[in-house]
Enzyme design. Structure first.
Site, PDB file in Angstrom:
ATOM      1  CD  GLU A  40      20.223  23.438 -16.365  1.00 17.21           C
ATOM      2  OE1 GLU A  40      19.226  24.098 -16.732  1.00 17.21           O
ATOM      3  OE2 GLU A  40      20.970  23.791 -15.432  1.00 17.21           O
ATOM      4  CG  ASP A  92      27.899   9.949 -16.474  1.00 16.18           C
ATOM      5  OD1 ASP A  92      27.725  10.944 -17.215  1.00 16.18           O
ATOM      6  OD2 ASP A  92      28.978   9.347 -16.385  1.00 16.18           O
ATOM      7  CG  ASP A 115      31.854  19.786 -11.500  1.00 19.11           C
ATOM      8  OD1 ASP A 115      31.436  20.607 -10.665  1.00 19.11           O
ATOM      9  OD2 ASP A 115      31.336  18.655 -11.654  1.00 19.11           O
ATOM     10  CD  GLU A 191      25.587  33.456 -13.867  1.00 16.56           C
ATOM     11  OE1 GLU A 191      24.639  32.642 -13.974  1.00 16.56           O
ATOM     12  OE2 GLU A 191      25.772  34.380 -14.661  1.00 16.56           O
TER      13      GLU A 191
HETATM   14  C1  LIG Z   1      29.751  23.424 -10.742  1.00 16.94           C
HETATM   15  S1  LIG Z   1      28.229  22.636 -10.581  1.00 16.94           S
HETATM   16  C2  LIG Z   1      27.110  23.773 -11.348  1.00 16.94           C
HETATM   17  C3  LIG Z   1      25.677  23.504 -10.972  1.00 16.94           C
HETATM   18  C4  LIG Z   1      24.649  24.466 -11.601  1.00 16.94           C
HETATM   19  N1  LIG Z   1      24.570  24.299 -13.035  1.00 16.94           N
HETATM   20  C5  LIG Z   1      24.942  25.891 -11.244  1.00 16.94           C
HETATM   21  O1  LIG Z   1      25.409  26.633 -12.117  1.00 16.94           O
HETATM   22  O2  LIG Z   1      24.693  26.282 -10.084  1.00 16.94           O
HETATM   23  C6  LIG Z   1      28.344  21.334 -11.765  1.00 16.94           C
HETATM   24  C7  LIG Z   1      27.261  20.294 -11.604  1.00 16.94           C
HETATM   25  O3  LIG Z   1      27.368  19.322 -12.634  1.00 16.94           O
HETATM   26  C8  LIG Z   1      27.055  18.048 -12.093  1.00 16.94           C
HETATM   27  N2  LIG Z   1      27.656  17.041 -12.973  1.00 16.94           N
HETATM   28  C9  LIG Z   1      28.981  16.864 -13.212  1.00 16.94           C
HETATM   29  N3  LIG Z   1      29.171  15.863 -14.085  1.00 16.94           N
HETATM   30  C10 LIG Z   1      27.937  15.397 -14.415  1.00 16.94           C
HETATM   31  C11 LIG Z   1      27.479  14.349 -15.271  1.00 16.94           C
HETATM   32  N4  LIG Z   1      28.342  13.585 -15.969  1.00 16.94           N
HETATM   33  N5  LIG Z   1      26.153  14.136 -15.369  1.00 16.94           N
HETATM   34  C12 LIG Z   1      25.281  14.901 -14.649  1.00 16.94           C
HETATM   35  N6  LIG Z   1      25.666  15.905 -13.827  1.00 16.94           N
HETATM   36  C13 LIG Z   1      26.968  16.141 -13.711  1.00 16.94           C
HETATM   37  C14 LIG Z   1      27.642  18.106 -10.693  1.00 16.94           C
HETATM   38  O4  LIG Z   1      27.040  17.153  -9.830  1.00 16.94           O
HETATM   39  C15 LIG Z   1      27.351  19.543 -10.275  1.00 16.94           C
HETATM   40  O5  LIG Z   1      26.115  19.657  -9.619  1.00 16.94           O
END
Ligand SMILES: C[S@@+](CC[C@H](N)C(=O)[O-])C[C@H]1O[C@@H](n2cnc3c(N)ncnc32)[C@H](O)[C@@H]1O
Length: 210
Positions: A40, A92, A115, A191
């Site tokens: 994930e 990342d 995001d 969500e």
């Molecule tokens: C909008 S949040 C959604 C979090 C979760 N999946 C949810 O639905 O509640 C997007 C998440 O993706 C993570 N994220 C963004 N780019 C990433 C990357 N390149 N590698 C790992 N995590 C990343 C951010 O830190 C953030 O926690």
């Protein structure tokens, strides 16, 4: 970050954490067993990831996230639930996929509510673009699945268009469109916040062609 999350990042890291780097991950050794691998990307606070892992003990779960409080939260929940088949990387995900996960090593990749970057001038910052889809295709095993969900309609449609024409992917929806939320995916924190604001949600489920 709460004090407990901070503590978790130090005290529980050895148990659940995997250091990122450049070397390919010894997956069987890290999990202590051979089992299907689910990755994930961007698990946020990890509540939905731990719920899925608890319900699915036969699968090895690897979560990759950059947000430290979320990682701390996940570690606390993983400890509470006594999960032994969940590992976490603070990195990342693009770099981990490129450098550390072998080609054709993953059974399922899930990305829930990446995001959205809703402004047109920021679309280039979106995670899910053509080159990223190609990377995912290389890392999935044959017949492996990609599950994406988002509440951003134009992002959902752009991902659908990308995947429907990209070589090597099969849309699991019979009409080549979106998929109803599968029962195995719990609603995520992001969500639920969107739902309270009246947002719709789009799930996409694709399979790597055999
Ligand atoms: C909008 S949040 C959604 C979090 C979760 N999946 C949810 O639905 O509640 C997007 C998440 O993706 C993570 N994220 C963004 N780019 C990433 C990357 N390149 N590698 C790992 N995590 C990343 C951010 O830190 C953030 O926690």
């Amino acid at each position: 970050m709460t004090r407990a999350q901070h503590r978790a990042l130090t005290d529980l890291w050895e148990r659940f954490g995997i250091e990122s780097g450049n070397a390919p991950l010894p997956i069987v050794e890290l999990f202590g067993r051979q089992a299907p691998l689910m990755v994930e990307i961007g698990f946020g606070d990890g509540e939905s990831l731990v719920a899925m892992a608890s319900a699915d003990p036969e699968v090895n779960y690897l979560g990759i996230e950059v947000h430290h409080p979320g990682i701390g939260h996940l570690l606390l929940r993983a400890e509470e639930l006594g999960l032994t088949h969940l590992r976490v990387m603070r990195a990342d995900a693009v770099e981990v996929l490129e450098r550390q996960l072998p080609d054709e090593s993953i059974d399922r990749i899930q990305i829930f509510f990446p995001d959205p970057w809703p402004k047109a001038r920021h679309h280039k910052r979106r995670l899910i673009q053509g080159s990223f889809i190609e990377l995912l295709a290389r890392k999935l095993k044959s017949a492996g699945q990609l599950h994406i969900a988002t509440d951003c309609e134009d992002y959902a449609r752009s991902i659908l268009d990308l995947l429907n024409v990209a070589p090597g992917w099969v849309n699991m929806a019979s009409d080549h469109g979106f998929t109803p939320r599968p029962a195995y995916r719990p609603p995520t924190k992001f969500e639920q916040r969107g739902r309270r604001l009246g947002h719709e949600v789009w799930d996409l489920l694709f399979m790597r062609r055999k």
